[in-house]
Design an enzyme around this catalytic site. Structure first.
Site, PDB file in Angstrom:
ATOM      1  CE  LYS A 111     -10.520  10.448  -5.306  1.00 40.17           C
ATOM      2  NZ  LYS A 111     -11.252  11.020  -6.465  1.00 40.17           N
ATOM      3  CD  GLU A 129     -17.423  -1.364  -8.137  1.00 38.92           C
ATOM      4  OE1 GLU A 129     -16.272  -1.111  -7.752  1.00 38.92           O
ATOM      5  OE2 GLU A 129     -18.046  -2.395  -7.804  1.00 38.92           O
ATOM      6  CB  VAL A 131     -12.642   2.763  -4.799  1.00 44.93           C
ATOM      7  CG1 VAL A 131     -11.252   2.170  -4.629  1.00 44.93           C
ATOM      8  CG2 VAL A 131     -13.102   3.428  -3.509  1.00 44.93           C
ATOM      9  CD  GLU A 136      -6.715  18.041 -11.354  1.00 43.66           C
ATOM     10  OE1 GLU A 136      -6.990  19.217 -11.627  1.00 43.66           O
ATOM     11  OE2 GLU A 136      -7.412  17.074 -11.738  1.00 43.66           O
ATOM     12  CG  ASP A 187      -6.842  10.259  -5.820  1.00 41.77           C
ATOM     13  OD1 ASP A 187      -8.032  10.611  -5.892  1.00 41.77           O
ATOM     14  OD2 ASP A 187      -6.376   9.290  -6.451  1.00 41.77           O
ATOM     15  CE  LYS A 196      -9.023   7.182  -6.347  1.00 48.18           C
ATOM     16  NZ  LYS A 196      -8.002   7.303  -7.414  1.00 48.18           N
TER      17      LYS A 196
END
Lengths: 434, 434
Positions: free
Chosen positions: A107, A131, A134, A192, A203, A207
């Site tokens: 991404k 695919e 995301v 994380e 993040d 997306k």
């Protein structure tokens, strides 16, 4: 049966190994669906010696992913290295330049270079399957790119980060603080060591930028996404939301407005009765509003090696069958229009506002006056003792506004702060209706 | 841009008219996604004179749908007439025999003749698009046929009938009886004058049979679906479910078991915390369990002319691009295996059992003993005054069992009936876990 589709697989982390395992253990299952065998002929990873629990005998090893992508016996390049720069970027370009389809879960690469790569793919008569990039195993790319092709999409929004949804769900269910839930998520491997990328919304933004391009036919513009993370969300907010009939989710929202496309990743309240409110734990969910179909929503695991491998395999099967004839972003990349951002100050919707109001005569009247001056009407008002507030005279007040604009809310809050009637900075959370 | 895809459209009811309108009003939008213009060149319907609010000038009129399907200038035949026999069946066969792709919303036709039609399509090098036939605007066909191609599917289940879900939601929200909610649904046009087809589960069964073939690679077998409608569901059941942490939905469930495929359409309890429980009103939802992806769920409008038209348009765009290269049911129709039904008596799961127990000493002990004899362990027991029960001495008892088999439950209930400790027939509702 036709000739095998020969795969070059770059990146053998948990996802890469899961894809390799799927394609070898389910070779027959995949072949009958793909109309021909699918065979990994070459791989590439950083450490050749590492034991990944997969049998690489008979598979060529490459040290350079771009060499693998360009190899004569590779028909389709699968990029699972990650990162928005080289070597992933160079390798993907090498494959596309050679007219080979690319399947990727990357991404960050698409958010940074998606439009250029799509143009390169289409100029060379090939395509990119993403695919897996995301919302993991949820087929949202296929849905936006193909299934709703007859629709003008007015909004795409959803829970795009499982870590944040896990934390918010745990806070809600167990009455724990953000910090405690984050620590737990880190212990369980859902977050994380440096959680910033997840909890501050970066993040989700990657997306959302990709979904936005697909939904509206605009160029990708990750930088202009309005970003607020969940670290400012307190237990008080979740409890007030519950009492008022809402839940708090970190939503990515992209919406067509009169002045442009609004893209934001923010903590957002959704009505408890909505399907989105029922998405608990590490699940992701994406909803699409189309002018023909109405609202459809897709729910599922947004991460995890096998869920991601499932999405990669779906793209590979499409390519093997000679399908995936759609343009990379639904319309030819050369026709994607510039993204014109709507200004957040023009955002329209309801708002949740939490204030710590000094407990003295006239304080609340002053606040109500400032809202009225901005023509903001209130749907509900809730006033309570402030939690954990031994050292303060302030009381908690929560307001839910009817639909208004962000500029009006900001002006009212500035005036309230100037009046000196509240203790802390106000909390403001946007409400999104299905 | 390439040559136009020329459409023959048979059936101009609300869905047919919506498709016609979509393709003409959005001609450019569709063309840029399809890679070429899509143009309706011929139509066919029963009544030529009727005003449908669409401009048919320049479009050829056919009285015989099979003649339209075979017309030389038609590239793709769109069948929106409905019905599992002729003329729809003959017209679809005519198109496929001529090697032309078919797009249809006709679940009855596919449930009755799907495998034969798929074989005919594939023998003639063409395909059938039927996204609109199951769950309206929800892209569940595309998801099962393409997106989860790398998965072995163990279960597909969902809310496949909006009428039933509307009735159950209204009963729950408003405390109304089944009969009252049905009457309301009829008044609002959500239910037919003869509601049997919906409320007794036949409509859901048609859709489930198609999903089952896609999920498991088996031939369609609608007749062996175990069918129970919602007319036996009482307000007492919904209230007890609520108290015990469940909601009642009419679910279609197809599941791979050790002894075959279990297919059933029955009122079913799902945990309140599940996403499926959060699907309210006329919405549909379908969940798929894959061994790689885990569980994914798709939610949206299951009916309505524009939602159905959206699905039809998606299929047309796929065909226009030369995509939809998948086999009709995911694997070649000649390779679909015979459907081997699992017996309902072998069904494994939890059960909700509601009994009207005579209020006398030992009655409940006798019931508990019969359950124990069948090794059924109970998760919860709830005993209450029976509602509306002035003329009876019976009390309501509700049991939730741990996982057991249907044969054990049936045997226990038979013994309990023989003991003469209960007033009416017992109510039994299966529990489905996500």
């Amino acid at each position: 049966m036709s000739q095998a589709l020969r795969i070059g697989l770059a990146g053998l982390g948990t996802v890469g190994a899961a894809v390799f395992r799927l394609l070898s253990q389910k070779a027959e299952h995949v072949a009958v669906r793909a109309g021909r065998p699918v065979q990994v002929v070459g791989v590439c990873a950083r450490d050749r010696g590492r034991d990944r629990g997969i049998d690489l005998s008979g598979v060529a090893w490459y040290d350079d992913p771009a060499a693998l992508a360009a190899a004569e016996d590779v028909d389709c390049f699968v990029e699972l290295m990650g990162g928005d720069g080289d070597p992933a970027h160079a390798a993907v370009r090498a494959a596309l330049t050679a007219g080979k389809p690319v399947v990727t879960a990357n991404k960050a690469l698409l958010a940074a270079h998606g439009v250029d790569l799509a143009q390169l793919a289409e100029a060379n008569g090939t395509t990119i399957g993403y695919e897996a990039a995301v919302a993991g195993g949820i087929p949202i790319i296929k849905t936006l790119r193909e299934a709703v092709a007859g629709n003008k999409v007015s909004r795409v929004y959803g829970i795009l980060n499982g870590t944040c949804n896990y934390i918010l769900t745990r806070m809600e269910d167990e009455g724990l603080s953000f910090a405690d839930c984050l620590a737990e998520a880190q212990r369980l491997g859902y977050a994380e060591a440096d959680p910033t990328f997840d909890v501050e919304g970066h993040d989700s933004a990657h997306k959302l930028a990709i979904l936005s391009a697909l939904a509206f036919g605009t160029k990708i513009d990750t930088d202009s996404i309005h970003l607020e993370g969940i670290s400012s969300i307190t237990l008080e907010d979740l409890e007030a939301a519950e009492e008022l009939g809402f839940r708090v989710k970190l939503l990515g929202v992209a919406r067509r407005t009169d002045t442009g496309i609004e893209q934001r990743v923010t903590p957002t309240m959704v009505p408890k009765s909505s399907a989105m409110a029922g998405i608990h734990g590490v699940l992701n969910a994406v909803a699409v509003d189309g002018d023909e179909v109405g609202e459809i929503m897709l729910v599922g695991p947004g991460a995890g090696s096998t869920a991601t491998a499932s999405a990669v395999a779906g793209d590979i099967v499409d390519i093997a069958r000679g399908g995936m004839h759609s343009s990379v972003f639904g319309i030819p990349a050369t026709e994607l229009i510039d993204y014109k951002p709507a200004r957040m100050r023009a955002h329209e919707g309801g708002y949740y506002i939490r204030l710590a109001v000094y407990d003295r005569p006239g304080a609340f009247a002053a606040i109500a006056k400032r809202m009225a001056e901005q023509s903001i009407s209130l749907e509900s008002i809730m006033q309570k003792e402030k939690r954990d507030a031994q050292d303060t005279k302030a009381r908690r007040a929560v307001l839910i506004t009817h639909e208004t604009t962000e500029i009006q809310v900001r002006k009212a809050l500035e005036a309230i702060i100037d009046d000196g009637q509240i203790e802390d900075q106000p909390q403001m959370i946007r409400i999104e209706m299905p």
